[in-house]
Design a protein around this motif. Sequence first.
Motif, PDB file in Angstrom:
ATOM      1  N   ALA A  96       0.837  -1.205   0.000  1.00 52.42           N
ATOM      2  CA  ALA A  96       0.000   0.000   0.000  1.00 52.42           C
ATOM      3  C   ALA A  96       0.867   1.249   0.000  1.00 52.42           C
ATOM      4  O   ALA A  96       0.537   2.244  -0.657  1.00 52.42           O
ATOM      5  N   ALA A  97       1.994   1.194   0.706  1.00 51.60           N
ATOM      6  CA  ALA A  97       2.890   2.347   0.752  1.00 51.60           C
ATOM      7  C   ALA A  97       3.531   2.601  -0.614  1.00 51.60           C
ATOM      8  O   ALA A  97       3.784   3.744  -0.978  1.00 51.60           O
ATOM      9  N   GLU A  98       3.759   1.533  -1.381  1.00 50.44           N
ATOM     10  CA  GLU A  98       4.413   1.685  -2.679  1.00 50.44           C
ATOM     11  C   GLU A  98       3.426   1.966  -3.814  1.00 50.44           C
ATOM     12  O   GLU A  98       3.829   2.445  -4.866  1.00 50.44           O
ATOM     13  N   PHE A  99       2.164   1.645  -3.610  1.00 50.14           N
ATOM     14  CA  PHE A  99       1.139   1.877  -4.631  1.00 50.14           C
ATOM     15  C   PHE A  99       0.074   2.788  -4.022  1.00 50.14           C
ATOM     16  O   PHE A  99      -0.927   2.322  -3.483  1.00 50.14           O
ATOM     17  N   SER A 100       0.296   4.078  -4.121  1.00 50.96           N
ATOM     18  CA  SER A 100      -0.570   5.045  -3.439  1.00 50.96           C
ATOM     19  C   SER A 100      -1.885   5.327  -4.168  1.00 50.96           C
ATOM     20  O   SER A 100      -2.824   5.825  -3.551  1.00 50.96           O
ATOM     21  N   PRO A 102      -5.376   4.818  -5.132  1.00 53.84           N
ATOM     22  CA  PRO A 102      -6.424   3.938  -4.605  1.00 53.84           C
ATOM     23  C   PRO A 102      -7.137   3.125  -5.684  1.00 53.84           C
ATOM     24  O   PRO A 102      -7.805   2.138  -5.373  1.00 53.84           O
ATOM     25  N   ASP A 103      -6.994   3.499  -6.959  1.00 56.55           N
ATOM     26  CA  ASP A 103      -7.635   2.771  -8.053  1.00 56.55           C
ATOM     27  C   ASP A 103      -6.742   1.681  -8.643  1.00 56.55           C
ATOM     28  O   ASP A 103      -7.173   0.944  -9.535  1.00 56.55           O
ATOM     29  N   ASP A 104      -5.506   1.589  -8.176  1.00 54.44           N
ATOM     30  CA  ASP A 104      -4.586   0.562  -8.683  1.00 54.44           C
ATOM     31  C   ASP A 104      -5.075  -0.813  -8.222  1.00 54.44           C
ATOM     32  O   ASP A 104      -5.523  -0.959  -7.081  1.00 54.44           O
TER      33      ASP A 104
END
Length: 174
Positions: A96-100, A102-104
């Motif tokens: 979650a920290a690396e993919f900020s 929210p739609d990913d």
Amino acid sequence: MGEHDARYYAQGIRATSADRIIEQVGITKVTFYRHFRSKSDLVVAYLEKQAAAERDWMKNARSNGDPIESLRALATGIGSASCSPGFRGCPFINAAAEFSDPDDPVRATVDTHRSWTLDQFAAVAAEAEVSDVESTAKQLMILRDGAMVNGYLGQPETVADSLGAAFTSIVANG
């Protein structure tokens, strides 16, 4: 954990390129991209594998009808995991920290697993007959997250005992 799983976990998702994984696994780029159209697809597969293992563990750790024993077993398992050699934090929190965004799809996978975990804590809270199941479940989740950080950053020998005491205190006062 497979070798590319371990690389993601040890070095971080963004730091591990698809080319490095392709080279390590020994496949062609065409084969890799036939299975994983994007890096997010590969990360989702990695996280789903981690989620399945964690769900199996959590289901087996729970003692239906005995919420305090369930919490103690969960605390012991979380303490053991967070204090094990090479532990670098919760893979879902790390992702979650690396993919900020929210739609990913990565965030959707993280959110799904964390929602499932929160539901498990809610089930334990309901078994304990607390007055506010939702609030208690959220508090248990925060304690879980904090224990994982604590085991990684300091005092690993006390994580399970401290987490178990905090879990039972939350339920006893709920």
